[in-house]
Design a protein around this motif. Structure first.
Motif, PDB file in Angstrom:
ATOM      1  N   ASN A 258      66.157  24.331  44.880  1.00 21.81           N
ATOM      2  CA  ASN A 258      64.970  25.093  44.550  1.00 21.81           C
ATOM      3  C   ASN A 258      65.310  25.748  43.420  1.00 21.81           C
ATOM      4  N   MET A 259      64.033  26.441  42.640  1.00 23.21           N
ATOM      5  CA  MET A 259      64.269  27.189  41.353  1.00 23.21           C
ATOM      6  C   MET A 259      64.412  28.886  41.918  1.00 23.21           C
ATOM      7  N   THR A 260      65.628  28.962  42.469  1.00 14.97           N
ATOM      8  CA  THR A 260      65.938  30.254  43.027  1.00 14.97           C
ATOM      9  C   THR A 260      67.588  30.551  42.595  1.00 14.97           C
ATOM     10  N   TYR A 261      68.210  31.982  42.414  1.00 10.03           N
ATOM     11  CA  TYR A 261      69.302  32.077  42.301  1.00 10.03           C
ATOM     12  C   TYR A 261      70.091  31.229  43.093  1.00 10.03           C
ATOM     13  N   ARG A 262      70.137  31.038  44.335  1.00 12.76           N
ATOM     14  CA  ARG A 262      71.054  30.414  45.254  1.00 12.76           C
ATOM     15  C   ARG A 262      71.228  28.844  44.637  1.00 12.76           C
ATOM     16  N   GLY A 263      69.669  28.314  44.447  1.00 14.65           N
ATOM     17  CA  GLY A 263      69.759  26.951  44.363  1.00 14.65           C
ATOM     18  C   GLY A 263      70.330  26.611  42.884  1.00 14.65           C
ATOM     19  N   LEU A 264      70.326  27.553  41.780  1.00 10.39           N
ATOM     20  CA  LEU A 264      70.713  27.357  40.540  1.00 10.39           C
ATOM     21  C   LEU A 264      72.199  27.831  40.508  1.00 10.39           C
ATOM     22  N   ASN A 265      72.746  28.745  41.463  1.00  8.61           N
ATOM     23  CA  ASN A 265      74.062  29.506  41.285  1.00  8.61           C
ATOM     24  C   ASN A 265      75.015  29.439  42.344  1.00  8.61           C
ATOM     25  N   VAL A 266      74.618  29.225  43.503  1.00 14.07           N
ATOM     26  CA  VAL A 266      75.480  29.175  44.708  1.00 14.07           C
ATOM     27  C   VAL A 266      75.663  27.862  45.485  1.00 14.07           C
ATOM     28  N   ASN A 267      74.482  27.250  46.079  1.00  9.51           N
ATOM     29  CA  ASN A 267      74.410  25.981  46.781  1.00  9.51           C
ATOM     30  C   ASN A 267      75.020  24.897  46.038  1.00  9.51           C
ATOM     31  N   ILE A 268      75.551  23.917  46.664  1.00  5.04           N
ATOM     32  CA  ILE A 268      76.029  22.796  46.217  1.00  5.04           C
ATOM     33  C   ILE A 268      74.579  21.749  46.365  1.00  5.04           C
ATOM     34  N   GLU A 269      74.192  21.166  45.011  1.00  4.08           N
ATOM     35  CA  GLU A 269      72.759  20.766  45.074  1.00  4.08           C
ATOM     36  C   GLU A 269      72.992  19.364  44.414  1.00  4.08           C
ATOM     37  N   LEU A 270      72.170  18.215  44.664  1.00  2.00           N
ATOM     38  CA  LEU A 270      72.006  17.323  44.059  1.00  2.00           C
ATOM     39  C   LEU A 270      71.208  17.419  42.880  1.00  2.00           C
ATOM     40  N   CYS A 271      71.379  16.972  41.610  1.00  2.00           N
ATOM     41  CA  CYS A 271      70.636  17.177  40.524  1.00  2.00           C
ATOM     42  C   CYS A 271      70.645  15.973  39.466  1.00  2.00           C
ATOM     43  N   GLU A 272      69.585  15.447  39.224  1.00  8.14           N
ATOM     44  CA  GLU A 272      69.601  14.397  38.301  1.00  8.14           C
ATOM     45  C   GLU A 272      68.546  14.523  37.223  1.00  8.14           C
ATOM     46  N   ILE A 273      69.104  14.303  35.849  1.00 10.92           N
ATOM     47  CA  ILE A 273      68.225  14.531  34.770  1.00 10.92           C
ATOM     48  C   ILE A 273      67.648  13.030  34.166  1.00 10.92           C
ATOM     49  N   ARG A 274      66.429  12.610  34.159  1.00  9.86           N
ATOM     50  CA  ARG A 274      66.238  11.588  33.493  1.00  9.86           C
ATOM     51  C   ARG A 274      64.745  11.435  32.605  1.00  9.86           C
TER      52      ARG A 274
END
Length: 149
Positions: A116-132
């Motif tokens: 999510n576009m939140t502090y935790r989404g960008l800085n804390v949580n381990i997330e899957l992120c793909e740029i394409r």
């Protein structure tokens, strides 16, 4: 086939900053949004390398749409770092029931993932992120075909 690469969620703030510098239109798809800090690459004309998303909306001549889940009103409108009241007069806000998708889309490139576009989404949580690459080359076509909105 579109070229794709993965990034850690901590680099999403730079992706958003780069989008503000290069895109005419940005669509944020995230059930939960906060006024996150975004980072800009080193470039002429940008004095502050970091600024809040709400400040970037006001600073840059970019058409921004934010698509959220209306069930998350407390987080998106009321909390201390709530984004939507800070930007509502400058952007288009769309509510989509049962939204769970997360994406940041321009006509040429997009982020797809779990953050999510939140502090935790960008800085804390381990997330899957793909740029394409946005193979649709059009935000509205992508939203209609991939998300049905």
């Amino acid at each position: 086939m579109a070229r794709t690469f993965s990034i850690p969620s901590s680099h999403l703030s730079r992706f958003i900053g780069t989008a503000f510098l290069n895109a005419d239109q940005i669509v944020v798809v995230s059930p939960w949004v906060s006024d996150v800090t975004i980072t800009f690459p080193e470039t002429e004309g940008v004095l502050d390398r970091e600024m809040s998303f709400s400040d970037a909306v006001r600073e840059f001549d970019v058409d921004v749409t934010v698509i959220v889940d209306p069930e998350q009103r407390q987080h998106n409108w009321v909390r201390r770092r709530a984004l939507l009241p800070r930007i509502e007069e400058f952007v288009t806000i769309r509510n989509v029931e049962n939204l769970h998708a997360k994406a940041i889309i321009t006509d040429t490139v997009l982020y797809l993932g779990s953050a999510n576009m939140t502090y935790r989404g960008l800085n804390v949580n381990i997330e899957l992120c793909e740029i394409r690459e946005n193979s649709y080359r059009n935000i509205d076509l992508f939203l209609a075909d991939r998300l049905g909105i």
